[in-house]
Design a protein around this motif. Structure first.
Motif, PDB file in Angstrom:
ATOM      1  N   SER A 182      -1.070 -32.921   1.005  1.00 53.70           N
ATOM      2  CA  SER A 182      -0.959 -33.655  -0.128  1.00 53.70           C
ATOM      3  C   SER A 182      -0.090 -35.101   0.005  1.00 53.70           C
ATOM      4  N   CYS A 183      -0.659 -36.301  -0.278  1.00 53.53           N
ATOM      5  CA  CYS A 183      -0.174 -37.368  -0.080  1.00 53.53           C
ATOM      6  C   CYS A 183       0.483 -38.079  -1.379  1.00 53.53           C
ATOM      7  N   PRO A 216      -2.270 -45.325   5.601  1.00 52.52           N
ATOM      8  CA  PRO A 216      -1.836 -44.142   4.251  1.00 52.52           C
ATOM      9  C   PRO A 216      -2.534 -44.265   2.905  1.00 52.52           C
ATOM     10  N   TRP A 217      -2.785 -45.411   2.600  1.00 51.19           N
ATOM     11  CA  TRP A 217      -4.033 -45.481   1.392  1.00 51.19           C
ATOM     12  C   TRP A 217      -4.936 -44.777   1.526  1.00 51.19           C
ATOM     13  N   ALA A 237      -6.032 -42.013  -1.110  1.00 52.50           N
ATOM     14  CA  ALA A 237      -7.050 -42.105  -1.702  1.00 52.50           C
ATOM     15  C   ALA A 237      -8.006 -40.711  -1.527  1.00 52.50           C
ATOM     16  N   ILE A 238      -8.295 -40.344  -0.586  1.00 53.84           N
ATOM     17  CA  ILE A 238      -9.157 -39.366  -0.199  1.00 53.84           C
ATOM     18  C   ILE A 238      -8.681 -38.062  -1.165  1.00 53.84           C
ATOM     19  N   GLU A 239      -7.498 -37.778  -1.015  1.00 53.10           N
ATOM     20  CA  GLU A 239      -6.732 -36.728  -1.935  1.00 53.10           C
ATOM     21  C   GLU A 239      -7.443 -36.851  -3.504  1.00 53.10           C
TER      22      GLU A 239
END
Length: 387
Positions: free
Chosen positions: A2-3, A372-373, A377-379
């Motif tokens: 989870s980001c 990190p973006w 975004a994939i999450e």
């Protein structure tokens, strides 16, 4: 995993693979000396065009005996003018392993309708078997696959002695990789790749062997913008700054600014170092990731300019091809809407994935801030598209 949404954005969130981001510190002010409202055939216009040729030749360490000229229609125009002029003089082998090299193969087959043509193909992420190339024939190759992130691994791939001419599309390799001028005969590139120049202008470099072949004459009529020769032989004026058609002097000024910047930071070695650094900051992130991988599995053929990535998350691989494309559009729009990165989707003909331009005009710190973006975004995309 989870980001949370990152708090730091790239200072220059521009990662397009052409036209590429301008050099660091660029502003419209650098164009104030552009020769606007004047003829490109005036002495001052010719001088600026010649300066682009001279500085390019010096920066790329092109042999003195080679001719270098500015031609119409970007790298595409440069490649096509050579294919139309030389295609059919003898048998041709063409390497096809991504979108643009595939276009050259298609044009040779379907438009020029060459009878003696071999297309050596490989899927995205791989190179054709170079051992199968017949170097006694003319060979058409793309040094760096802009849409696949795969490049020719080394100069030894091409024999020093070969009977045909080697035609090299180097548009995303020039100014970032070593090109073996002693093993090539014709090399093309554009200002919009690697140096962040504006579109519509291409460049072509010809070895003495290439000039000799061109002077033998094309096997078909050529439109004016493809003609490098006339009844007297090579049109030498093209390689002194007399362009075939009217160039944009604003674009010429911009190209000069990029070339001067490259010289100031240390020339080709410095450009290569910057591009290699950009790849080096992506590599450990990919190695740690459980959702993304390089499109090229072989590090030896992995491009440092067009860094192409495939999404390997199981939920993504379970999607249909249409859904994968939609998921990438959704993901890259999330990032663009945040002002954290633009133009990150893979090329339209390539497998759905991501592409980060890593040429020398990109700062490594901006790529570090971008990564990190991508994780964030994939999450968000997984939540939207996974069942």
């Amino acid at each position: 995993m989870s980001c949370s949404k990152p708090s730091i954005r790239p200072a220059r969130p521009f990662f397009s693979s052409g036209p590429c981001v301008k050099r660091p510190g660029w502003s419209p002010e650098v164009l104030k000396e552009a020769l606007l409202g004047r003829s490109h055939r005036a002495p001052e216009g010719r001088a600026k065009l010649k300066e682009v040729i001279t500085r390019s030749k010096s920066l790329l360490a092109i042999p003195e005996e080679w001719r270098v000229g500015i031609v119409p229609a970007s790298d595409t125009g440069a490649v096509e003018m050579i294919l139309w002029a030389l295609g059919g003089q003898r048998g041709v082998d063409v390497l096809s392993f991504e979108s643009f090299s595939g276009t050259w193969a298609k044009d040779l087959k379907d438009e020029l309708k060459l009878e003696d043509l071999r297309v050596l193909s490989a899927p995205y992420g791989q190179l054709p078997d170079l051992a199968q190339v017949n170097w006694s024939r003319d060979v058409v190759l793309t040094w760096n696959g802009t849409t696949s992130g795969v490049c020719i691994p080394n100069s030894e791939s091409i024999p020093a002695q070969h009977d045909g001419v080697v035609i090299c599309d180097a548009t995303s390799a020039a100014f970032a990789m070593d090109l073996p001028w002693d093993r090539l005969d014709i090399v093309t590139w554009s200002w919009q790749k690697a140096l962040g120049g504006e579109a519509a202008h291409g460049m072509v470099a010809l070895s003495p062997r290439a000039v000799e072949r061109l002077e033998q004459g094309a096997v078909r009529p050529l439109p004016k913008i493809f003609r490098l020769t006339n009844k007297k032989g090579l049109i030498e004026a093209i390689f002194e700054g007399d362009t075939i058609n009217t160039p944009s002097m604003l674009c010429v000024e911009d190209a000069l600014d990029s070339l001067k910047w490259a010289e100031q930071i240390g020339g080709l070695p410095a450009l290569k170092k910057r591009a290699q650094k950009n790849l080096s900051v992506v590599t450990p992130w990919v190695e740690r990731s459980d959702w993304v991988a390089f499109l090229s599995d072989d590090p030896a053929t992995r491009s440092c300019t067009s860094i192409c990535l495939k999404i390997i998350a199981p939920w993504f691989e379970d999607l249909s091809e249409e859904k994968r494309s939609s998921a990438v559009k959704y993901m890259t729009k999330l990032i663009a809407d945040e002002g954290a990165g633009y133009d990150l989707a893979s090329y339209r003909d390539a497998p759905a994935g991501l592409r980060i331009w890593g040429g020398a005009t990109v700062e490594a710190e901006d790529i570090i801030a971008l990564l990190p973006w991508l994780d964030w975004a994939i999450e968000q995309t997984k939540e939207e598209f996974s069942s």
